[in-house]
Design a protein around this motif. Structure first.
Motif, short mmCIF file in Angstrom:
data_model
loop_
_atom_site.label_atom_id
_atom_site.label_comp_id
_atom_site.label_asym_id
_atom_site.label_seq_id
_atom_site.Cartn_x
_atom_site.Cartn_y
_atom_site.Cartn_z
N ALA A 68 0.75 -1.37 0.13
CA ALA A 68 -0.02 0.11 0.13
C ALA A 68 0.77 1.11 0.08
N ALA A 69 1.98 1.14 0.83
CA ALA A 69 2.74 2.32 0.75
C ALA A 69 3.59 2.51 -0.69
N ALA A 70 3.98 1.53 -1.13
CA ALA A 70 4.80 1.72 -2.36
C ALA A 70 3.76 2.15 -3.50
N SER A 71 2.58 1.84 -3.29
CA SER A 71 1.68 2.06 -4.40
C SER A 71 0.75 3.51 -4.11
N GLY A 72 1.34 4.07 -2.99
CA GLY A 72 0.72 5.30 -2.84
C GLY A 72 -0.80 5.29 -1.99
N ARG A 73 -1.37 4.25 -1.67
CA ARG A 73 -2.82 4.08 -1.32
C ARG A 73 -2.92 4.33 0.44
N VAL A 74 -2.90 5.77 0.52
CA VAL A 74 -2.94 6.26 1.90
C VAL A 74 -4.29 5.83 2.60
N GLU A 75 -5.30 5.58 2.06
CA GLU A 75 -6.59 5.32 2.96
C GLU A 75 -6.47 3.62 3.26
N ARG A 76 -5.86 2.85 2.59
CA ARG A 76 -5.49 1.58 2.91
C ARG A 76 -4.61 1.59 3.96
N LEU A 77 -3.34 2.23 3.93
CA LEU A 77 -2.49 2.63 4.93
C LEU A 77 -3.02 2.61 6.40
N VAL A 78 -4.04 3.93 6.24
CA VAL A 78 -4.64 4.28 7.55
C VAL A 78 -5.58 3.19 8.12
N ALA A 79 -6.08 2.36 7.32
CA ALA A 79 -6.86 1.30 7.79
C ALA A 79 -6.23 0.07 8.29
N LEU A 80 -4.71 0.03 7.98
CA LEU A 80 -4.06 -1.02 8.66
C LEU A 80 -3.26 -0.63 9.86
N LEU A 81 -3.61 0.60 10.35
CA LEU A 81 -3.06 1.06 11.64
C LEU A 81 -4.11 1.37 12.60
N THR A 82 -3.65 0.97 13.98
CA THR A 82 -4.54 1.11 15.02
C THR A 82 -4.60 2.56 15.20
N ASP A 83 -5.86 2.88 16.09
CA ASP A 83 -5.97 4.36 16.08
C ASP A 83 -5.21 5.29 16.78
N LEU A 98 12.33 11.21 14.86
CA LEU A 98 11.30 11.89 14.40
C LEU A 98 9.88 10.91 14.86
N ARG A 99 8.91 11.63 15.56
CA ARG A 99 7.97 10.97 15.98
C ARG A 99 6.64 11.28 15.37
N TYR A 100 5.72 10.41 15.16
CA TYR A 100 4.32 10.63 14.32
C TYR A 100 3.27 9.94 15.11
N ASP A 101 2.21 10.62 15.57
CA ASP A 101 1.34 9.89 16.66
C ASP A 101 -0.30 9.97 15.88
N THR A 102 -0.35 9.98 14.70
CA THR A 102 -1.65 9.67 14.20
C THR A 102 -1.64 8.80 12.85
N PRO A 103 -2.70 7.84 12.70
CA PRO A 103 -2.62 7.04 11.53
C PRO A 103 -2.47 8.05 10.16
N GLN A 104 -3.10 9.12 10.04
CA GLN A 104 -3.16 9.94 9.04
C GLN A 104 -1.77 10.35 8.64
N ARG A 105 -0.95 10.80 9.75
CA ARG A 105 0.34 11.24 9.61
C ARG A 105 1.39 9.86 9.25
#
Length: 281
Positions: A152-167, A185-192
């Protein structure tokens, strides 16, 4: 251990009634001195810090017969342990790993029993904060989730990436040790996290030039967790580990600083290559 041996050689051993207790105290205090010194250096020059990733089977990981043992050497737990004070870490290791009583710990660390109990309580509370319900994840399922995340990351499917992450997913990267110091570097939201993963995992000519070629992407177990390794000419140039729980990804740790990858790269070369997930990234 070398320093402790020199202390042992120089000591009047006729006055040491219990060698094990004497050696434990010497080694523990040498470790605390080294930890305090390293911690001070990191605070001055590097800020936050990630532990060294180790390939599955590395003897430095110790026994990994149970889920609890494998979890105890995960990057999530080891990273958190770096935030403990020197005394909290010393008490925690002596109590949890070596089963010393608080009376023994107090004597080793030159504190009282009440202080030992307080340090252990604080350390346990912090360590427990990263332990997640759900228990052990099936290895095949974990690999499938990681492979899907990579695709999903390699193909740029952001929505699928978000769905694979916990809230409450978190991601930490060492930023390739770029600049004068390694900073996390720290990121704390599925969207980010999804946006960063899309940017980081998606191959581009510029990234290949920066890497010095076209690496292959391999699946591996690192610190007991599913991971992908970026390998170029038998040299590991990057590692990303994933904490999987409940069918989703809860933590992502990216390590590309060369100094953090030395042991893992050596173990990878000895272990021999596997069929890559992606032969040319």
């Amino acid at each position: 251990m070398q320093d402790a041996f020199l202390h042992w050689q120089a000591a009047d051993r006729r006055r040491i009634r219990v060698p094990e207790a004497w050696l434990t105290k010497v080694v523990t205090n040498l470790c605390l001195d080294r930890l305090r010194s390293a911690q001070a250096r990191r605070e001055r020059t590097a800020g936050a810090w990630l532990p060294e990733p180790l390939l599955d089977g590395d003897p430095m990981l110790g026994p990994a017969d149970s889920f609890e043992q494998r979890e105890s050497v995960s990057l999530a737990v080891l990273t958190l342990m770096e935030r403990l004070s020197a005394l909290e870490r010393g008490v925690y290791v002596l109590r949890e790993a070596f089963s010393y009583s608080h009376a023994e710990i107090a004597e080793i660390l030159d504190i009282n029993e009440s202080a030992s109990q307080q340090h252990l309580h604080r350390a346990r509370r912090r360590i427990t904060a990263v332990r997640r319900p759900g228990g052990e994840v099936d290895p095949a399922s974990a690999r499938g989730i990681v492979e899907e995340f990579l695709a999903a990351a390699a193909s740029g499917r952001v929505e699928r990436l978000v769905a694979l992450l916990t809230d409450d997913a978190t991601a930490i990267s060492d930023s390739n040790g770029a600049g004068l110091a390694e900073r996390l570097l720290r990121y704390d939201t599925p969207q980010r996290i999804a946006a960063v993963a899309r940017a980081g995992f998606r191959p581009t000519p510029a990234k290949r030039r920066l890497a010095g070629g076209t690496p292959a992407v391999h699946y591996a177990l690192v610190n007991g967790a599913p991971a992908v390794l970026f390998v170029l000419d038998d040299q590991v140039v990057g590692a990303v580990t994933f904490g999987v729980t409940g069918g989703k990804i809860a933590t992502v740790h990216g390590i590309a600083a060369p100094t953090r990858l030395v042991r893992l790269a050596e173990a990878w070369r000895r272990h021999g290559p596997h069929t890559p997930l992606v032969s040319q990234w």
